[in-house]
Design an enzyme around this catalytic site. Structure first.
Site, mmCIF file in Angstrom:
data_model
loop_
_atom_site.group_PDB
_atom_site.id
_atom_site.type_symbol
_atom_site.label_atom_id
_atom_site.label_comp_id
_atom_site.label_asym_id
_atom_site.label_seq_id
_atom_site.Cartn_x
_atom_site.Cartn_y
_atom_site.Cartn_z
ATOM 1 N N ILE A 45 0.603 -1.096 0.038
ATOM 2 C CA ILE A 45 -0.025 -0.122 -0.086
ATOM 3 C C ILE A 45 0.820 1.196 -0.081
ATOM 4 C CG2 ILE A 45 -2.121 -1.122 1.022
ATOM 5 C CD1 ILE A 45 -0.954 -0.015 3.911
ATOM 6 N N SER A 68 9.899 5.898 5.391
ATOM 7 C CA SER A 68 11.248 6.320 5.454
ATOM 8 C C SER A 68 12.236 5.248 5.316
ATOM 9 C CB SER A 68 11.414 7.061 6.778
ATOM 10 O OG SER A 68 10.935 6.289 7.888
ATOM 11 N N PHE A 69 11.990 3.925 5.675
ATOM 12 C CA PHE A 69 13.070 2.852 5.321
ATOM 13 C C PHE A 69 12.358 1.654 4.786
ATOM 14 C CE2 PHE A 69 11.179 1.537 9.363
ATOM 15 C CZ PHE A 69 11.194 -0.131 9.384
ATOM 16 N N ASP A 104 9.829 15.521 8.447
ATOM 17 C CA ASP A 104 9.246 15.060 7.038
ATOM 18 C C ASP A 104 7.748 15.379 6.725
ATOM 19 O OD1 ASP A 104 9.569 14.135 4.311
ATOM 20 O OD2 ASP A 104 9.490 12.157 4.774
#
Length: 797
Positions: A495, A499-500, A624
């Site tokens: 989906i 960030s990682f 972010d």
């Protein structure tokens, strides 16, 4: 006109590099200018003006150009690392530097003028008609259509102007010029005994930064092009020179200032603060083009641009990369934000050291609002002095280096670390899922919407302390359980991205629907380290947070190289998808097509960020904030997600901390990007961009009516400030009703203040929440006045 962007500094670690006797009042440190070619170029002449850039977002970084109202690609269709232009001429250095191609702008037929199997070129520079570059192995200057230097000097950087070329000699940092033009010899004489870090040439003058950090210009001064407005140390970064004008980027905020220009002086000296921050600039004969930080679009202005459109226009080219995509690791200056997406996974962009300040302790004092949170103490200055003295004595250098390394190893063993036994904190903690978003117009989602960068010391400290005590109460899942929940991490369950890693929808054995973020597997060591940092950051920060506007963290899995986080499932996806998906015609998205609902979502998100800044102990800076990190639950409550880049912040809004910039193109705070100084106001900027998205329906960076990429900030703010708000509102909603007009205006002016170029001019999160609460009330109550109820001054910029 002949712009070469040259880094001012590249310096080793503090432990062995400070060779300056601070206490004795020695001059500022000697900082090597390594040179960095540009990714934008201008060509001029009989075939009119051509503006070109190396395009981002594809595995192959090709060249596209704009000329006479047309946009076109340059053959061959291969990757380039730098380009430069002159009179009816454009040249490009192929990635890797082993081949050099040039094109006549009448036909754009490629001609290879250099090729080698192992001798790489760098520092490409095209003057009026001459082409020069540095051979990387020997540091010798090679020129075509033009004689090379008579003396075989080694150069750190070279530049070309109107019939002459100049370079900075490596061994003494002096300027040497060559070529048929007499002005070259005169420029060399005027620079005399100055020791230089960088140099850029124009038609008949040259400007550069001395080792003391001062920008000086030499050559002809018939139109004031040598009259630098200020000589503060290290005040400027990129420089671009034309025939009669000089321009430079202010290091503190990325704004371009110009001087000279003769009769057109006012066109170059006008106040361009509203144009925002620039990555790099290049000059035409009598105009300037720059690469904007917020949107990576090319923007040109001046009387010589486009038949007199002096107020400036966006060049209709796609996003331009701010630097070459490379495979090697970056220096201590770090990786450019959103680098993986800009290079489409084919490399990374190293952040230019030109915007880095060389050893902050030696620079002039900054204003209180710009002071770092960790200024060097007297004890640290004495330490620098000791290292400097030892560094100057060669006999002790090896011993000191060994001792320092041994100390680092010992401290590394003594530092508390997070092991598998230290489980996440609170079962009802909060964290974020994230839907993958594309930050490029009409482009597929990037592999990594946000790029991790080096953390400050704060991050390593936050891995110990009270967090580990609470972690024992969180759920720990097995990899097999999570694989079963996601149908073995199938594509059908995917989906989005965070960030990682990748985010999957899953259903646990007890029936709970969850979102599972899985770190990338099978990656290089450096990528694994970045994944580990993001995993630790999100787990340790969010395990102690609980707020109804932060996505809840349910648990984690840590087995061998696998790192997974489990969150509550947000069934209505991300705000970004509802605002910008091509399937926005869906019934579910129509719920967002009302001003009241959009203001409510903005308020929800603002409350989540306010909690991070004001009520989390210690405060947290998200770093972010963007529409794809604002998720919507089944009841359309908005929650902030994805804390992989977050850091523990300073205790007050007035404090700052030093941190390598991270974020996403279009949302990243320009002040944070330029200075690497982080405050809570960096999150305020990102939220301001989200507010503008809600108002306009535009992406943070979008393609506007056939032009190049434009940032929603540069699109909306000038219109809002001049009272033209109605012209930028999302047409899918329609004009605000009578009881909504003031509410929408209040949101617009709040957004405008949030994206101020300087952080100190932005409101606090509490101010924003108060204004959005007021706006939501106004949607149901036509009484009241904005001017009398806003929590911070409303004024046009």
């Amino acid at each position: 006109m002949f712009h070469m962007k040259t880094p001012f500094s590249s310096y080793p670690t503090i432990a062995i590099a400070i060779i300056i006797l601070i206490a004795a009042g020695s001059p500022p440190p000697s900082v090597t200018g390594l040179g960095c070619s540009s990714t934008i170029a201008v060509s001029y002449g009989r075939n009119s003006t051509t503006v070109c850039g190396i395009i981002s977002g594809e595995p192959i970084q090709t060249i596209q150009c704009y000329n006479a109202g047309k946009t076109f690609s340059i053959e061959p269709n291969i990757s380039y690392e730098s380009i430069s232009g002159g009179r009816d001429l454009l040249c490009g250095l192929i990635s890797g530097g082993l081949s050099l191609l040039c094109w006549d702008t009448a036909t754009f037929q490629p001609k290879r003028i250099y090729h080698s199997t192992h001798r790489r070129l760098t520092e490409l520079t095209v003057g009026d008609t001459q082409i020069c570059a540095i051979e990387a192995i020997t540091s010798l200057a090679l020129c075509w259509r033009f004689p090379s230097p008579e003396v075989a000097s080694k150069f750190s950087t070279i530049t070309s102007g109107g019939g002459f070329s100049c370079g900075i000699v490596t061994n003494n940092s002096r300027v040497i010029c060559w070529g048929g033009s007499k002005i070259g010899a005169e420029i060399q004489r005027q620079f005399g005994n100055f020791t230089m870090l960088s140099l850029v040439a124009g038609e008949s003058h040259a400007c550069g930064v001395t080792k003391s950090g001062t920008l000086i210009c030499k050559g002809r001064n018939n139109n004031g092009q040598l009259d630098v407005p200020s000589h503060s140390a290290f005040e400027y970064s990129g420089v671009a020179l034309g025939v009669n004008q000089s321009c430079a980027i202010l290091r503190k905020n990325g704004v371009v200032i110009c001087w000279g220009g003769g009769l057109k002086r006012s066109e170059f000296a006008r106040d361009f603060w509203r144009y925002g921050s620039f990555e790099s600039i290049v000059a035409g004969m009598d105009f300037i083009c720059g690469l904007k930080t917020t949107s990576l679009s090319l923007f040109c202005w001046g009387l010589g641009w486009s038949n007199g459109f002096s107020l400036g226009t966006v060049v209709p080219l796609p996003m331009v990369i701010p630097g070459p995509c490379v495979q090697a690791s970056c220096s201590m200056c770090g990786v450019y934000p959103d680098s993986d997406g800009l290079c489409a996974g084919s490399g990374r962009i190293c952040k230019s050291c030109e915007v880095e300040l060389p050893i902050p302790a030696l620079l002039p004092p900054m204003s209180p609002s710009a002071q770092p949170v960790f200024p060097p103490s007297k004890g640290r200055k004495r330490m620098f002095l000791v290292f400097g003295i030892v560094g100057c004595v060669g006999s002790f250098a090896g011993i000191c280096t060994a001792v320092y390394c041994l100390w680092g190893v010992v401290c590394g063993f003594l530092q508390p670390k997070v092991h598998n036994a230290a489980q996440p904190t609170v079962a009802r903690a909060n964290a974020g899922t994230a839907s993958m978003s594309s930050n490029r117009f009409d482009a597929p989602p990037s592999r990594s919407a946000s790029v991790k960068r080096d953390r400050s010391l704060k991050l390593s400290r936050q891995r110990s302390g009270t967090s580990s005590r609470h972690m024992e109460k969180a759920d720990k899942f097995s990899l097999s359980d999570l694989a079963a929940a996601t149908n073995n991490f199938s594509l059908e369950n995917k989906i989005g991205g965070g960030s990682f890693g990748t985010v999957y929808k899953g259903k646990l054995a007890d029936g709970r629907e969850v979102a599972i973020k899985r770190g990338e597997i099978g990656v290089k060591t450096e990528k694994f380290r970045e994944k580990e940092i993001a995993f630790d950051s999100e787990l340790l920060l969010l395990s102690r947070l609980h707020h109804k506007h932060l996505v809840e963290l349910l648990g984690f899995c840590q087995e061998k190289d696998e790192r997974l986080l489990v969150y509550e499932y947000m069934s209505n996806g991300s705000l970004h998808d509802h605002l910008h998906s091509k399937n926005n015609v869906q019934i579910s998205s129509s719920i967002l097509n009302s001003w009241k609902m959009r203001i409510k979502i903005a308020l929800d998100a603002a409350r989540g960020v306010e909690y991070l800044h004001n009520y989390a102990v210690p405060p947290i800076i998200h770093r972010d904030i963007k529409s794809s990190n604002i998720l919507l639950g089944a009841n359309w409550t908005a929650k902030v997600s994805d804390f992989g880049l977050s850091l523990k912040g300073p205790e007050s809004d007035q404090e700052t901390m030093s941190s390598k910039a991270v974020g996403t193109v279009g949302y990243i705070d320009p002040e944070y990007y330029v200075l690497n100084i982080l405050t809570v106001k960096s999150d305020v900027y990102g939220l301001g961009v989200v507010l503008l998205e809600l108002l306009t329906g535009k992406r943070a960076v979008f393609k506007d009516d056939g032009s190049g990429p434009m940032g929603v900030v540069e699109y909306a703010v000038p219109r809002i400030s001049t009272g033209e708000l109605q012209s930028v509102l999302d047409e899918r909603i329609g004009p605000p009703a009578m009881n909504e007009i003031e509410a929408v205006e209040l949101v617009a002016y709040t957004a405008m203040h949030c994206v101020n170029l300087e952080g100190k001019e932005r409101p606090t999160m509490s101010d924003i929440v108060a204004n959005l609460e007021r706006a939501l009330d106004l949607c149901e109550d036509s009484h009241g006045s904005i001017s009398g109820n806003n929590t911070f001054p409303i004024a046009t910029q």
